[in-house]
Design a protein around this motif. Structure first.
Motif, short mmCIF file in Angstrom:
data_model
loop_
_atom_site.label_atom_id
_atom_site.label_comp_id
_atom_site.label_asym_id
_atom_site.label_seq_id
_atom_site.Cartn_x
_atom_site.Cartn_y
_atom_site.Cartn_z
N GLY A 191 81.85 3.40 15.60
CA GLY A 191 82.06 4.10 14.34
C GLY A 191 83.16 5.13 14.47
N VAL A 192 83.87 5.31 13.40
CA VAL A 192 84.95 6.30 13.36
C VAL A 192 84.66 7.25 12.22
N ARG A 193 84.84 8.53 12.47
CA ARG A 193 84.68 9.51 11.39
C ARG A 193 85.73 10.59 11.57
N ARG A 247 80.86 11.45 3.81
CA ARG A 247 79.52 11.43 4.41
C ARG A 247 78.87 12.80 4.35
N LYS A 267 86.59 3.50 4.82
CA LYS A 267 85.89 2.39 4.16
C LYS A 267 86.35 1.09 4.80
N VAL A 281 88.56 6.57 2.17
CA VAL A 281 87.47 7.21 2.89
C VAL A 281 86.23 7.34 2.01
N THR A 284 84.24 8.91 6.60
CA THR A 284 84.45 7.71 7.40
C THR A 284 85.37 6.78 6.62
#
Length: 61
Positions: free
Chosen positions: A2-4, A32, A50, A29, A48
């Motif tokens: 996961g990337v945030r 979150r 999309k 994006v 995050t």
């Protein structure tokens, strides 16, 4: 994986400008964690990327 992204600024408006800059550069994006104040003069939002539409963007092979 996961990337945030954490977008930080000195005001809520500055964080919103950072989010707008990401979108203007083509980074879609999903927010979150909405913009919130952490301490005096320190604001943050967590986003995050999309997922790309079918047939678009990078894909795992």
């Amino acid at each position: 994986m996961g990337v945030r992204f954490g977008v930080m600024g000195e005001s809520a408006a500055e964080v919103e400008q950072g989010l707008a800059l990401l979108r203007d550069r083509g980074v879609e994006v999903a927010v979150r964690q909405p913009v919130r104040q952490l301490t005096d003069g320190r604001w943050m939002a967590m986003v995050t990327p999309k997922a790309p539409a079918d047939g678009g963007g990078l894909v795992e092979r």
